[in-house]
Design a protein around this motif. Structure first.
Motif, mmCIF file in Angstrom:
data_model
loop_
_atom_site.group_PDB
_atom_site.id
_atom_site.type_symbol
_atom_site.label_atom_id
_atom_site.label_comp_id
_atom_site.label_asym_id
_atom_site.label_seq_id
_atom_site.Cartn_x
_atom_site.Cartn_y
_atom_site.Cartn_z
ATOM 1 N N SER A 12 44.117 -26.561 -15.105
ATOM 2 C CA SER A 12 42.965 -25.893 -15.707
ATOM 3 C C SER A 12 43.340 -25.264 -17.039
ATOM 4 N N SER A 13 42.336 -24.899 -17.801
ATOM 5 C CA SER A 13 42.574 -24.224 -19.073
ATOM 6 C C SER A 13 43.231 -22.860 -18.842
ATOM 7 N N THR A 14 42.920 -22.238 -17.704
ATOM 8 C CA THR A 14 43.529 -20.942 -17.375
ATOM 9 C C THR A 14 45.032 -21.096 -17.173
ATOM 10 N N ALA A 15 45.418 -22.132 -16.454
ATOM 11 C CA ALA A 15 46.839 -22.390 -16.217
ATOM 12 C C ALA A 15 47.561 -22.671 -17.526
ATOM 13 N N LEU A 16 46.947 -23.479 -18.357
ATOM 14 C CA LEU A 16 47.550 -23.822 -19.649
ATOM 15 C C LEU A 16 47.702 -22.586 -20.523
ATOM 16 N N ALA A 17 46.684 -21.746 -20.547
ATOM 17 C CA ALA A 17 46.726 -20.522 -21.356
ATOM 18 C C ALA A 17 47.825 -19.582 -20.866
ATOM 19 N N CYS A 18 47.963 -19.450 -19.554
ATOM 20 C CA CYS A 18 48.990 -18.562 -18.987
ATOM 21 C C CYS A 18 50.395 -19.071 -19.316
ATOM 22 N N GLY A 19 50.608 -20.363 -19.150
ATOM 23 C CA GLY A 19 51.914 -20.942 -19.428
ATOM 24 C C GLY A 19 52.302 -20.807 -20.889
ATOM 25 N N PHE A 104 70.700 -23.428 -20.448
ATOM 26 C CA PHE A 104 70.154 -22.589 -19.385
ATOM 27 C C PHE A 104 68.958 -21.782 -19.870
ATOM 28 N N ALA A 105 69.065 -21.197 -21.058
ATOM 29 C CA ALA A 105 67.966 -20.389 -21.586
ATOM 30 C C ALA A 105 66.720 -21.245 -21.796
ATOM 31 N N SER A 106 66.897 -22.449 -22.275
ATOM 32 C CA SER A 106 65.764 -23.355 -22.509
ATOM 33 C C SER A 106 65.099 -23.750 -21.196
ATOM 34 N N ILE A 107 65.907 -24.024 -20.190
ATOM 35 C CA ILE A 107 65.376 -24.378 -18.866
ATOM 36 C C ILE A 107 64.645 -23.185 -18.261
ATOM 37 N N ASN A 108 65.252 -22.015 -18.327
ATOM 38 C CA ASN A 108 64.679 -20.832 -17.688
ATOM 39 C C ASN A 108 63.354 -20.412 -18.311
ATOM 40 N N LEU A 109 63.237 -20.520 -19.629
ATOM 41 C CA LEU A 109 61.973 -20.178 -20.279
ATOM 42 C C LEU A 109 60.875 -21.147 -19.866
ATOM 43 N N LEU A 110 61.220 -22.415 -19.767
ATOM 44 C CA LEU A 110 60.245 -23.411 -19.340
ATOM 45 C C LEU A 110 59.814 -23.172 -17.895
ATOM 46 N N VAL A 111 60.773 -22.867 -17.025
ATOM 47 C CA VAL A 111 60.454 -22.616 -15.612
ATOM 48 C C VAL A 111 59.586 -21.369 -15.470
ATOM 49 N N SER A 112 59.922 -20.323 -16.218
ATOM 50 C CA SER A 112 59.118 -19.105 -16.182
ATOM 51 C C SER A 112 57.680 -19.385 -16.605
ATOM 52 N N SER A 113 57.525 -20.193 -17.628
ATOM 53 C CA SER A 113 56.190 -20.546 -18.113
ATOM 54 C C SER A 113 55.436 -21.376 -17.082
ATOM 55 N N CYS A 114 56.148 -22.213 -16.350
ATOM 56 C CA CYS A 114 55.529 -22.997 -15.276
ATOM 57 C C CYS A 114 55.064 -22.082 -14.146
ATOM 58 N N PHE A 115 55.847 -21.059 -13.837
ATOM 59 C CA PHE A 115 55.422 -20.072 -12.841
ATOM 60 C C PHE A 115 54.135 -19.397 -13.301
ATOM 61 N N ALA A 116 54.086 -19.015 -14.576
ATOM 62 C CA ALA A 116 52.890 -18.363 -15.117
ATOM 63 C C ALA A 116 51.687 -19.303 -15.027
ATOM 64 N N ALA A 117 51.909 -20.571 -15.327
ATOM 65 C CA ALA A 117 50.832 -21.552 -15.241
ATOM 66 C C ALA A 117 50.349 -21.723 -13.800
ATOM 67 N N CYS A 118 51.281 -21.680 -12.860
ATOM 68 C CA CYS A 118 50.911 -21.800 -11.439
ATOM 69 C C CYS A 118 50.046 -20.629 -10.993
#
Length: 286
Positions: A12-19, A104-118
């Motif tokens: 959804s657009s909400t998930a995309l915006a959060c991520g 590691f920093a690049s992976i962790n930022l992406l994973v955190s953003s995926c959590f936010a999107a979820c």
């Protein structure tokens, strides 16, 4: 066409915006700190050579070289770990940098953003405990739930994070996982995400859990995330910043310096309860 429609429906657009907010919010904040205190500050310090860090007045640990990917001069590359990873940039100040910091920093930022999107997707699908303003009978009930919900979320995160962090300092976990984060005894901006991905994933489960464990307005959760996100960056920026009687960046900096004190995040009450608190102005901090 059907495949494209189905793919769009999955996020959804909400998930995309959060991520995207989580990802770029971190990058923008860290870049501002780097620019203001490390690049611009270099011209006001007493040391600005490639072998030493500028002695900026607000630097917590004076005369300590910048760590990680931090940019300390106009000639140095942007400190954003993914940028340095992709460009294979070499740091002008030649500081200590963990071999896997950028990855590691690049992976962790992406994973955190995926959590936010979820979380955003869960809100859109009404599968979280976060409530919209329209669901409240009155502004008063919204305000009360906002305040109490925010405090409950902060308390949940603070309590669970403390015990998680203490566990990370157990002999087995420290050697195999947490030691990576403690590569930096005097962290500077961009060092916060230099964490083993396994540890980062575990902490993100804690950080985002209030969205599913605590009933509160969406706005209260946004504020909760903003406070934790801001403090996470500031805790590792290496710069003296504080809110009297509430928050001080020197608190977590002392944890990196002394290891067995100040485990709590973002506030210190759990350390005070367990006797692991060390004040920034304590004689023992030297």
């Amino acid at each position: 066409v059907l495949c494209d429609t189905a793919a769009r429906a999955m996020v959804s657009s909400t998930a995309l915006a959060c991520g995207l907010t989580q990802y770029f919010g971190y990058v923008i904040l860290s870049t501002i700190i780097e620019r203001v205190y490390y690049v611009r500050g270099a011209s006001t310090g007493t040391a600005s050579t490639s072998s030493t860090l500028n002695n900026h007045a607000r630097k917590i640990q004076h005369n300590v070289q910048a760590r990680g990917t931090t940019r300390t001069s106009a000639a140095a590359p942007w400190g954003f770990p993914l940028f340095q990873l992709c460009t294979r940039a070499s740091l002008v100040h030649g500081s200590e940098e963990h071999a896997r910091h950028r990855v590691f920093a690049s992976i962790n930022l992406l994973v955190s953003s995926c959590f936010a999107a979820c979380v955003g997707e869960s809100v859109a699908q009404r599968n979280s405990r976060l409530r919209a303003f329209a669901s409240y009978a009155s502004t008063k009930s919204y305000t009360v739930d906002f305040v109490f919900g925010w405090f409950k979320a902060m308390a949940l995160q603070s309590v669970v994070e403390y015990y998680w962090h203490v566990w990370m300092h157990s002999k087995a976990m420290y050697k195999r996982v947490h030691k990576i984060h403690h590569t930096y005894k005097a962290p500077s901006v961009w060092c916060d995400l230099c964490i083993h991905p396994i540890e980062a994933f575990g902490y993100y489960c804690i950080l985002y859990s209030p969205a599913f464990a605590v009933s509160m307005p969406i706005g209260a959760f946004v504020l909760y995330m903003a406070v934790n996100g801001l403090c996470g960056v500031l805790d590792h920026c290496g710069i003296k910043l504080s809110v009297p009687f509430v928050y001080d960046t020197q608190f977590h900096d002392l944890h990196h310096k002394h290891f067995e004190v100040n485990y709590a995040f973002p506030f210190d009450f759990m350390d005070r309860i367990h006797g692991t608190y060390r004040a920034p102005d304590s004689p023992k901090t030297e």
